[in-house]
Design a protein around this motif. Structure first.
Motif, PDB file in Angstrom:
ATOM      1  N   ILE A  72       0.851  -1.202   0.000  1.00  0.00           N
ATOM      2  CA  ILE A  72       0.000   0.000   0.000  1.00  0.00           C
ATOM      3  C   ILE A  72       0.884   1.248   0.000  1.00  0.00           C
ATOM      4  CG2 ILE A  72      -1.678   1.331   1.332  1.00  0.00           C
ATOM      5  CD1 ILE A  72      -2.834  -1.416   2.240  1.00  0.00           C
ATOM      6  N   GLY A  73       1.928   1.247   0.794  1.00  0.00           N
ATOM      7  CA  GLY A  73       2.845   2.380   0.823  1.00  0.00           C
ATOM      8  C   GLY A  73       3.494   2.622  -0.527  1.00  0.00           C
ATOM      9  N   TYR A  74       3.943   1.556  -1.178  1.00  0.00           N
ATOM     10  CA  TYR A  74       4.563   1.698  -2.497  1.00  0.00           C
ATOM     11  C   TYR A  74       3.568   2.273  -3.506  1.00  0.00           C
ATOM     12  CZ  TYR A  74       6.933   0.711  -6.849  1.00  0.00           C
ATOM     13  OH  TYR A  74       7.512   0.847  -8.078  1.00  0.00           O
ATOM     14  N   THR A  75       2.336   1.803  -3.451  1.00  0.00           N
ATOM     15  CA  THR A  75       1.329   2.306  -4.381  1.00  0.00           C
ATOM     16  C   THR A  75       1.054   3.784  -4.150  1.00  0.00           C
ATOM     17  OG1 THR A  75       0.327   0.111  -4.481  1.00  0.00           O
ATOM     18  CG2 THR A  75      -1.011   1.934  -5.237  1.00  0.00           C
ATOM     19  N   VAL A  76       1.001   4.202  -2.883  1.00  0.00           N
ATOM     20  CA  VAL A  76       0.785   5.617  -2.587  1.00  0.00           C
ATOM     21  C   VAL A  76       1.986   6.444  -3.049  1.00  0.00           C
ATOM     22  CG1 VAL A  76       0.526   7.307  -0.731  1.00  0.00           C
ATOM     23  CG2 VAL A  76      -0.812   5.203  -0.686  1.00  0.00           C
ATOM     24  N   GLY A  77       3.191   5.946  -2.811  1.00  0.00           N
ATOM     25  CA  GLY A  77       4.394   6.698  -3.132  1.00  0.00           C
ATOM     26  C   GLY A  77       4.738   6.739  -4.614  1.00  0.00           C
ATOM     27  N   HIS A  78       4.464   5.654  -5.330  1.00  0.00           N
ATOM     28  CA  HIS A  78       4.906   5.557  -6.718  1.00  0.00           C
ATOM     29  C   HIS A  78       3.788   5.286  -7.720  1.00  0.00           C
ATOM     30  CE1 HIS A  78       9.182   5.753  -5.857  1.00  0.00           C
ATOM     31  NE2 HIS A  78       8.995   4.915  -4.859  1.00  0.00           N
ATOM     32  N   GLY A  79       2.580   5.017  -7.256  1.00  0.00           N
ATOM     33  CA  GLY A  79       1.498   4.658  -8.171  1.00  0.00           C
ATOM     34  C   GLY A  79       1.154   5.753  -9.166  1.00  0.00           C
ATOM     35  N   HIS A  80       1.049   6.986  -8.694  1.00  0.00           N
ATOM     36  CA  HIS A  80       0.676   8.097  -9.587  1.00  0.00           C
ATOM     37  C   HIS A  80       1.730   8.290 -10.675  1.00  0.00           C
ATOM     38  CE1 HIS A  80      -1.000  11.867 -10.950  1.00  0.00           C
ATOM     39  NE2 HIS A  80       0.192  12.426 -10.806  1.00  0.00           N
ATOM     40  N   ARG A  81       3.001   8.237 -10.289  1.00  0.00           N
ATOM     41  CA  ARG A  81       4.088   8.412 -11.257  1.00  0.00           C
ATOM     42  C   ARG A  81       4.061   7.291 -12.292  1.00  0.00           C
ATOM     43  NH1 ARG A  81       8.905   6.282 -11.465  1.00  0.00           N
ATOM     44  NH2 ARG A  81       8.776   5.422  -9.376  1.00  0.00           N
ATOM     45  N   THR A  82       3.800   6.071 -11.865  1.00  0.00           N
ATOM     46  CA  THR A  82       3.740   4.935 -12.779  1.00  0.00           C
ATOM     47  C   THR A  82       2.597   5.098 -13.766  1.00  0.00           C
ATOM     48  OG1 THR A  82       4.658   3.499 -11.057  1.00  0.00           O
ATOM     49  CG2 THR A  82       3.530   2.421 -12.895  1.00  0.00           C
ATOM     50  N   VAL A  83       1.422   5.457 -13.264  1.00  0.00           N
ATOM     51  CA  VAL A  83       0.261   5.642 -14.140  1.00  0.00           C
ATOM     52  C   VAL A  83       0.516   6.784 -15.119  1.00  0.00           C
ATOM     53  CG1 VAL A  83      -2.177   6.310 -14.192  1.00  0.00           C
ATOM     54  CG2 VAL A  83      -1.387   4.634 -12.522  1.00  0.00           C
ATOM     55  N   LYS A  84       1.084   7.876 -14.645  1.00  0.00           N
ATOM     56  CA  LYS A  84       1.361   9.024 -15.514  1.00  0.00           C
ATOM     57  C   LYS A  84       2.359   8.656 -16.604  1.00  0.00           C
ATOM     58  CE  LYS A  84       2.891  13.814 -15.253  1.00  0.00           C
ATOM     59  NZ  LYS A  84       3.396  14.863 -14.389  1.00  0.00           N
ATOM     60  N   TRP A  85       3.386   7.913 -16.248  1.00  0.00           N
ATOM     61  CA  TRP A  85       4.397   7.488 -17.208  1.00  0.00           C
ATOM     62  C   TRP A  85       3.771   6.595 -18.280  1.00  0.00           C
ATOM     63  CZ3 TRP A  85       6.587   2.704 -18.459  1.00  0.00           C
ATOM     64  CH2 TRP A  85       7.751   2.749 -19.222  1.00  0.00           C
ATOM     65  N   LEU A  86       2.995   5.620 -17.852  1.00  0.00           N
ATOM     66  CA  LEU A  86       2.350   4.722 -18.811  1.00  0.00           C
ATOM     67  C   LEU A  86       1.305   5.439 -19.656  1.00  0.00           C
ATOM     68  CD1 LEU A  86       2.079   1.508 -16.648  1.00  0.00           C
ATOM     69  CD2 LEU A  86       3.401   1.791 -18.737  1.00  0.00           C
ATOM     70  N   ASP A  87       0.583   6.392 -19.064  1.00  0.00           N
ATOM     71  CA  ASP A  87      -0.391   7.163 -19.815  1.00  0.00           C
ATOM     72  C   ASP A  87       0.292   7.966 -20.924  1.00  0.00           C
ATOM     73  OD1 ASP A  87      -3.118   8.163 -20.257  1.00  0.00           O
ATOM     74  OD2 ASP A  87      -2.325  10.070 -19.517  1.00  0.00           O
ATOM     75  N   GLY A  88       1.440   8.551 -20.609  1.00  0.00           N
ATOM     76  CA  GLY A  88       2.178   9.305 -21.620  1.00  0.00           C
ATOM     77  C   GLY A  88       2.622   8.431 -22.779  1.00  0.00           C
ATOM     78  N   HIS A  89       3.075   7.226 -22.458  1.00  0.00           N
ATOM     79  CA  HIS A  89       3.509   6.314 -23.524  1.00  0.00           C
ATOM     80  C   HIS A  89       2.321   5.781 -24.321  1.00  0.00           C
ATOM     81  CE1 HIS A  89       7.834   6.181 -22.983  1.00  0.00           C
ATOM     82  NE2 HIS A  89       7.592   6.369 -21.700  1.00  0.00           N
ATOM     83  N   ALA A  90       1.203   5.515 -23.643  1.00  0.00           N
ATOM     84  CA  ALA A  90       0.008   5.073 -24.368  1.00  0.00           C
ATOM     85  C   ALA A  90      -0.519   6.187 -25.257  1.00  0.00           C
ATOM     86  CB  ALA A  90      -1.071   4.625 -23.371  1.00  0.00           C
ATOM     87  N   ALA A  91      -0.495   7.418 -24.773  1.00  0.00           N
ATOM     88  CA  ALA A  91      -0.948   8.549 -25.589  1.00  0.00           C
ATOM     89  C   ALA A  91      -0.081   8.678 -26.836  1.00  0.00           C
ATOM     90  CB  ALA A  91      -0.898   9.844 -24.776  1.00  0.00           C
ATOM     91  N   HIS A  92       1.211   8.413 -26.701  1.00  0.00           N
ATOM     92  CA  HIS A  92       2.114   8.485 -27.846  1.00  0.00           C
ATOM     93  C   HIS A  92       1.866   7.334 -28.829  1.00  0.00           C
ATOM     94  CE1 HIS A  92       5.693   8.764 -30.292  1.00  0.00           C
ATOM     95  NE2 HIS A  92       6.105   7.590 -29.850  1.00  0.00           N
TER      96      HIS A  92
END
Length: 194
Positions: A72-92
């Motif tokens: 849960i801690g890892y998801t709170v700390g890094h989840g948003h960054r992971t989703v944003k990174w993948l969203d950027g690559h999917a958008a591309h």
């Protein structure tokens, strides 16, 4: 039970992420995609509630409860960054957007980048520590909670090691090749100015 639930939450995270990105970019349903992506935190709430109920029902606190807190801690700390990174690559790849900027490779820009990532790890350690401390207080028997205390130390060891790695980028910054600008994000193999 908790280990299976952690695995299910991890699988659910990736399924929701893939479904959300597919809806946004392949099916051209951005609101549905966003709704699916916003459901991701629900998985952590389910894991948190299940862990609390497991302890309430008399389960012996063990490594699975500690692992759930770290997850849960890892998801709170890094989840948003992971989703944003993948969203950027999917958008591309799927939506025709420009290629996302990569992390800087040299100098102080790289050190700042590594520090931001470390702050996510620090956030993860804080969240895991709070959850583990709440579990320790909830159980109320120090003789039964030593494994939870060990996980608290594991979270801070990981944050400390990651912090040393980030600090190394400040102390020994990697030099840019001759003629290349020192700062700026990377697009493909080329650096762009800020």
């Amino acid at each position: 039970m908790i280990v299976a639930l952690i695995a299910a939450c991890e699988i659910g995270f990736w399924v929701l992420l893939a479904a959300g990105l597919a809806c946004r970019y392949l099916l051209r349903m951005p609101r549905t995609g966003l709704a699916l992506l916003l459901c991701e935190p629900v998985l952590e709430v389910v894991l948190l509630v299940a862990t609390a109920l497991d302890l309430k029902n008399g389960a012996e606190p063990n490594w699975t409860h500690g692992l759930a807190a770290l997850y849960i801690g890892y998801t709170v700390g890094h989840g948003h960054r992971t989703v944003k990174w993948l969203d950027g690559h999917a958008a591309h790849r799927l939506g025709g957007a420009p290629k996302p900027l990569g992390p800087p490779r040299h100098g102080l820009a790289r050190a700042r980048h590594e520090t931001r990532i470390w702050l996510g790890t620090l956030t993860a350690a804080v969240v895991a520590t709070v959850l583990l401390q709440l579990a320790i207080w909830y159980v109320g028997d120090p003789s039964r909670t030593t494994s939870l205390e060990d996980w608290r130390f594991a979270a801070w060891r990981a944050a400390g090691i990651h912090g040393l790695v980030a600090l190394a980028y400040w102390i020994w910054p990697k030099k840019a090749p001759a003629g290349a600008p020192e700062d700026g994000p990377v697009v493909g193999k080329e650096r762009v100015g800020r």
